[in-house]
Design a protein around this motif. Structure first.
Motif, mmCIF file in Angstrom:
data_model
loop_
_atom_site.group_PDB
_atom_site.id
_atom_site.type_symbol
_atom_site.label_atom_id
_atom_site.label_comp_id
_atom_site.label_asym_id
_atom_site.label_seq_id
_atom_site.Cartn_x
_atom_site.Cartn_y
_atom_site.Cartn_z
ATOM 1 N N PHE A 31 -25.259 -4.387 17.850
ATOM 2 C CA PHE A 31 -25.695 -5.430 16.923
ATOM 3 C C PHE A 31 -26.618 -6.414 17.610
ATOM 4 N N ASP A 32 -27.558 -6.918 16.869
ATOM 5 C CA ASP A 32 -28.362 -8.047 17.334
ATOM 6 C C ASP A 32 -28.354 -9.093 16.205
ATOM 7 N N PRO A 33 -27.308 -9.935 16.175
ATOM 8 C CA PRO A 33 -27.144 -10.843 15.039
ATOM 9 C C PRO A 33 -28.339 -11.769 14.847
ATOM 10 N N ARG A 34 -28.993 -12.128 15.963
ATOM 11 C CA ARG A 34 -30.097 -13.070 15.871
ATOM 12 C C ARG A 34 -31.251 -12.498 15.052
ATOM 13 N N GLU A 114 -30.133 -25.537 20.177
ATOM 14 C CA GLU A 114 -30.164 -24.319 20.988
ATOM 15 C C GLU A 114 -28.751 -23.908 21.374
ATOM 16 N N ARG A 115 -27.937 -24.903 21.774
ATOM 17 C CA ARG A 115 -26.580 -24.541 22.168
ATOM 18 C C ARG A 115 -25.801 -23.972 20.989
ATOM 19 N N LEU A 116 -25.943 -24.601 19.833
ATOM 20 C CA LEU A 116 -25.196 -24.127 18.661
ATOM 21 C C LEU A 116 -25.655 -22.735 18.238
ATOM 22 N N GLU A 117 -26.936 -22.445 18.443
ATOM 23 C CA GLU A 117 -27.411 -21.092 18.129
ATOM 24 C C GLU A 117 -26.739 -20.054 19.025
ATOM 25 N N ARG A 118 -26.558 -20.418 20.303
ATOM 26 C CA ARG A 118 -25.860 -19.486 21.210
ATOM 27 C C ARG A 118 -24.396 -19.308 20.787
ATOM 28 N N VAL A 119 -23.758 -20.409 20.382
ATOM 29 C CA VAL A 119 -22.365 -20.326 19.921
ATOM 30 C C VAL A 119 -22.267 -19.399 18.708
ATOM 31 N N ALA A 120 -23.237 -19.521 17.800
ATOM 32 C CA ALA A 120 -23.218 -18.702 16.582
ATOM 33 C C ALA A 120 -23.377 -17.218 16.914
ATOM 34 N N VAL A 121 -24.269 -16.900 17.858
ATOM 35 C CA VAL A 121 -24.478 -15.493 18.233
ATOM 36 C C VAL A 121 -23.204 -14.921 18.839
ATOM 37 N N GLU A 122 -22.579 -15.691 19.729
ATOM 38 C CA GLU A 122 -21.354 -15.233 20.372
ATOM 39 C C GLU A 122 -20.248 -15.030 19.325
#
Lengths: 228, 228
Positions: A31-34, A114-122
């Motif tokens: 998967f690549d959720p982004r 940016e940090r929240l985007e990383r949290v969302a992907v994880e």
């Protein structure tokens, strides 16, 4: 994500090699959720947590939310935005807007989005979701309320409000686009409530107890997710 | 809680003196969630965070849940029982049963129940709730399922289950006594699902994404609390 041979990132490699104990020749879905893509793949090499795979042509991700659900989270002193985004991702929110209200004494730190985007992907990887919610902001709460005024059902969560969230949801078919506004600790100011009311946001509650922000977010999104 | 003069505990005193800045002569309502009592009181002395009050005759607490909602939380490796109890208290659960299932690899530590009772009292004070959920267990999951079989609506939360939680709730009037069973990470075993099914527990989901245990608990209780 591109067709061809590649090395899995460390987190995915550990998951494949240690948790699922997959090995050369095993097939999996990556998967690549982004980018909202998924693809079939085959493992071509495993050495400790170094895993190489051959990726087949990517396709659009299938396990994605069916309904548009936006959350406007007004940031407060103790707001745990990481938790809010993690819960929102697991519960199928499609957009999280970080709002700065009158009582937002704590300014969000630089690079919060940016940090929240990383949290969302994880979180998306962990819960098997094929996309991520869009992270917007931080923006002034008033702008956020304006930006989301196009959603069919606009809800302000207000402890002790007379109408229950369930009653308001029941008056709209499941699948209705929803925006949910959550206050900081201490709640909204009178001016904020008035502005929201003028834009058609309906005050609803989950009962008489005052919840922490993270609880309110998960609970209200749960009520929406329960509808399907 | 007894009528008469007393010294507030440190947490309550800080709240009164620092957060609300109350002073001698001010009146307040004091709560004892553990005994489900509340009383009017007057501040008779404030010195830093040492606050003395005169308590009037206690009465039964009024801000308590109207509906019986039990949570059976099956404990797993990463289960954050403190978070589960805190959320359950804020969201009006009346009972939290800690269940030990087949996949409960981590044994609960000694004195878990005492700790969770303290967490519930603290959460009740913070959210303005006049009572606390009863904490039961840890007990084997099978026993917990048996113990709660008398509740009118018995729900097993199962990621990906075809029926949505909202659909099942909609078939019962709000106010129906509910028991909600939540699995550990990794889910229930086949034997556990079969046993629950035989006892009339209905499998329902909040969607297709796999939630962390704490998120599932808050989300499902939110769907129930939203009904009022």
């Amino acid at each position: 994500m591109r067709e061809g041979e590649t090395r899995l990132c460390d987190a995915a490699a550990r998951y494949v090699a240690r948790v699922h104990r997959l090995t050369v020749g095993d097939r999996l879905t990556v998967f690549d959720p982004r980018s909202r893509l998924e693809a079939d793949a085959e493992i071509i090499a495993v050495r400790s947590t170094d895993v190489r795979v051959r990726i087949e042509p990517p396709r659009e991700a299938t396990n994605v939310p069916a309904t548009s659900v936006s959350v406007i989270q007004t940031i407060g002193k103790g707001t745990k935005m990481d938790d809010v985004v993690r819960d929102a991702t697991e519960l199928g929110a499609t957009r999280v807007i970080v709002g700065i209200g009158e009582r937002s004494v704590r300014l969000p730190h630089a690079r919060l989005r940016e940090r929240l985007e990383r949290v969302a992907v994880e979180a998306a990887r962990q819960c098997g979701r094929g996309d991520v919610p869009t992270i917007v902001g931080p923006v002034p709460l008033g702008d956020a309320l304006e930006a989301a005024r196009g959603e069919a059902l606009r809800i302000l969560l207000q402890p002790g409000a007379e109408r229950r969230l369930g009653e308001v949801l029941a008056n709209h078919p499941s699948g209705t686009a929803v925006v949910l506004v959550i206050g900081p600790e201490g709640g909204f100011s009178d001016a904020e409530r008035t502005k929201a009311g003028a834009l058609g946001y309906v005050s609803t509650s989950l009962g008489h107890f005052v919840m922490r922000t993270e609880t309110a977010c998960a609970a209200a999104l749960g009520a929406i997710a329960a509808r399907g």
